[in-house]
Design an enzyme around this catalytic site. Structure first.
Site, PDB file in Angstrom:
ATOM      1  N   SER A  45       0.959  -1.240   0.095  1.00  0.00           N
ATOM      2  CA  SER A  45       0.344   0.086  -0.513  1.00  0.00           C
ATOM      3  C   SER A  45       0.671   0.902   0.424  1.00  0.00           C
ATOM      4  CB  SER A  45      -0.707  -0.591   1.135  1.00  0.00           C
ATOM      5  OG  SER A  45      -0.593   0.413   2.323  1.00  0.00           O
ATOM      6  N   GLU A  46       1.953   1.433   0.811  1.00  0.00           N
ATOM      7  CA  GLU A  46       3.056   2.407   0.552  1.00  0.00           C
ATOM      8  C   GLU A  46       4.400   2.054   0.796  1.00  0.00           C
ATOM      9  OE1 GLU A  46      -0.755   5.147   0.824  1.00  0.00           O
ATOM     10  OE2 GLU A  46      -0.118   2.810   2.535  1.00  0.00           O
ATOM     11  N   THR A  47       5.572   2.706   0.272  1.00  0.00           N
ATOM     12  CA  THR A  47       6.902   2.571   0.309  1.00  0.00           C
ATOM     13  C   THR A  47       7.260   4.196   0.816  1.00  0.00           C
ATOM     14  OG1 THR A  47       6.821   0.776  -1.753  1.00  0.00           O
ATOM     15  CG2 THR A  47       9.012   2.216  -0.832  1.00  0.00           C
TER      16      THR A  47
END
Length: 267
Positions: A45-47
């Site tokens: 979902s996020e880096t």
């Protein structure tokens, strides 16, 4: 080029729960297109990408977050994961971290034991008329709908209603807000929530720290809790726990993180 890569599960103290985030320390910012490709390849979902801020007397960092399809202006679980990496792998002598971001300065401090406490801006929501696509996309009628500058907040009467939602992501994708928060009073916490953001490539986020910038002002007012501690649960399939407080126009969000892997990206 070699780039370190850490993957952690945030808002949990064990792997395979909470919200996975990738964290990449950088010597300097890379081209935005490269950052976006790395985030798409990670497919989380996020880096989070961060650099050391040489003008901040050693305590500051620049921090950015990317979903698989776009950059976002605020992310809680990837900030928590980034702080864990710095505190536990890169700078174990520090007690406070300051991050410069698109949402202003964010602060993370060590709490009790392995708890990490994030200081974020509050993003209160105001009542609004429920968009037809929101009700249809959630497949259930909330008792109240509010809108913050970024998200819709759909409030339901009971935890079981939130748990049973089966969203139509195609319909939610067309709304004029980044995300849709579904929330209710909790049975095992003060309140529970789920978070959907199909417009940025995240159909359902397992645990969403930034959504609590909106949830905490709402529930602190509704429950009459003022600056008292609120215990929150995100009831996605993986689930996660957060300890929160409203402090004026700021929100503190505390949680733990568990390291899953360390590796290296080769470009």
């Amino acid at each position: 080029m070699k780039i370190p890569l850490y993957q952690l599960d945030a808002f949990t103290d064990r792997p395979f729960e909470g919200n996975p985030a990738a964290v990449c320390p950088l010597e300097a910012w890379l081209d935005d297109g490269v950052l976006q490709k790395i985030a798409a390849e990670n497919n989380l979902s996020e880096t989070a990408f961060f650099i050391r801020d040489d003008e901040s007397e050693g305590n500051g960092f620049g921090l950015r977050w990317f979903t698989p399809v776009s950059e976002v202006d605020l992310c809680g679980h990837a900030t928590l994961a980034t702080a864990w990496v710095i505190f536990n792998r890169l700078a174990p002598d520090r007690g406070t971290l300051r991050f410069e971001t698109r949402s202003g300065e964010l602060i993370v401090e060590r709490g009790d034991g392995d708890l990490l406490v994030m200081d974020f801006p509050a993003r209160p929501a105001v009542p609004c008329e429920a968009p037809r696509a929101l009700v249809g996309g959630l497949g259930a009628e909330p008792v109240e709908v509010l809108a913050s500058e970024r998200d819709y907040l759909a409030v339901f009467a009971a935890e079981d209603e939130v748990r049973k939602l089966k969203p139509d992501f195609a319909r939610l994708r067309g709304l004029d807000r980044l995300g849709i928060i579904a929330s209710s009073p909790g049975e095992s916490a003060d309140f529970v929530s789920r978070f959907f953001a199909p417009s940025v490539g995240v159909p359902e986020d397992p645990v969403t720290g930034s959504a609590h910038c909106t949830l905490v002002p709402y529930w602190a007012a509704r429950l009459g809790r003022g600056e008292a501690t609120l215990e929150a649960r995100q009831i996605s399939a993986r689930g996660g726990r957060l300890t929160c407080r409203l402090l004026g126009d700021r929100v503190t969000i505390a949680g733990r993180a568990a390291l899953y892997l360390c590796g290296e990206i080769t470009l």
